[in-house]
Design an enzyme around this catalytic site. Sequence first.
Site, short mmCIF file in Angstrom:
data_model
loop_
_atom_site.label_atom_id
_atom_site.label_comp_id
_atom_site.label_asym_id
_atom_site.label_seq_id
_atom_site.Cartn_x
_atom_site.Cartn_y
_atom_site.Cartn_z
N ASP A 1 0.45 -1.34 -0.10
CA ASP A 1 -0.02 0.35 -0.02
C ASP A 1 0.75 0.90 0.08
O ASP A 1 1.71 0.98 0.46
CB ASP A 1 -1.24 -0.09 1.35
N1 URA Z 1 -0.90 -5.86 3.94
C1 URA Z 1 -1.51 -4.56 4.47
O1 URA Z 1 -2.45 -4.43 4.77
N2 URA Z 1 -1.14 -3.63 3.26
C2 URA Z 1 0.04 -3.38 2.66
O2 URA Z 1 0.76 -3.21 1.92
C3 URA Z 1 0.90 -5.09 2.48
C4 URA Z 1 0.08 -6.42 3.94
#
Ligand code: URA
Length: 247
Positions: free
Chosen positions: A108
């Site tokens: 993310d």
């Molecule tokens: N889990 C999440 O919530 N975000 C990420 O970027 C990776 C794993």
Amino acid sequence: MNQPVLKTLDRILSKAGLGSRTEARSWIGSGRVSVNGRVIQTPDHWVNPLRDKVLLDGKPLERVERRYILLYKPKGYLTTYRDPEGRKTVYDLLPKVNEFVGTVGRLDLDTSGLLLLTNDNDLAEYITNPEHHVSKMYMVKASTVLTTEQLDQLRNGVTLDDGPTRPAQVTPLRNTPKYSFIEITISEGRNRQVRRMLEAVGSKVLKLVRVRLGPLSLTGLRIGEWRDLTPAEIAMLRPSAKAKRKS
Ligand code: URA
């Protein structure tokens, strides 16, 4: 009778790790690509990968060098190739990488940590397929102090809107009066999975860092830096190596 697996020409080029589909379309349009000796300028031209000879600038596609890049992604960078809104992407951190490498899974915008990029599509598909249980370890700062019950819920699996999660390994690291820091290892890679798991047990992720992917770790890299994987690391990621480690 088995049908040949036909693919469009732009897809063949991007699957070979040469560039994004958009780039491939522009090379085709400008007459740089030939199929069986004839220049083809339509990206949707059907190709039989087993039989047809595709050349870019007169060179066979297999000659492209394989790259395996380990990046310590900072927060605030998108895991996409180009953003229509012009925001920073992880590719802005890789100006010296000439081959087109795709991201292996995603992090993310607000997640930092280990991101693998490669033009070896078979290996990327192997790693991202949940059936292969490649582990991903994250460090989490939770918005609350997590109780033993909450930690056990995370360990046993929680129900998300796209189904139950697999059991996870959860190690509490430390608590402050307000927050818990934990390490969590999962073997799936669903969208925003760790954030949603914490929400499912009544807390929230304040900070998320991916620290390991299978046998790979961030050791030696500073945030924003990248390096090529070593041949030994590439060998460890390959499916045959995993089978050997298990036996
Ligand atoms: N889990 C999440 O919530 N975000 C990420 O970027 C990776 C794993």
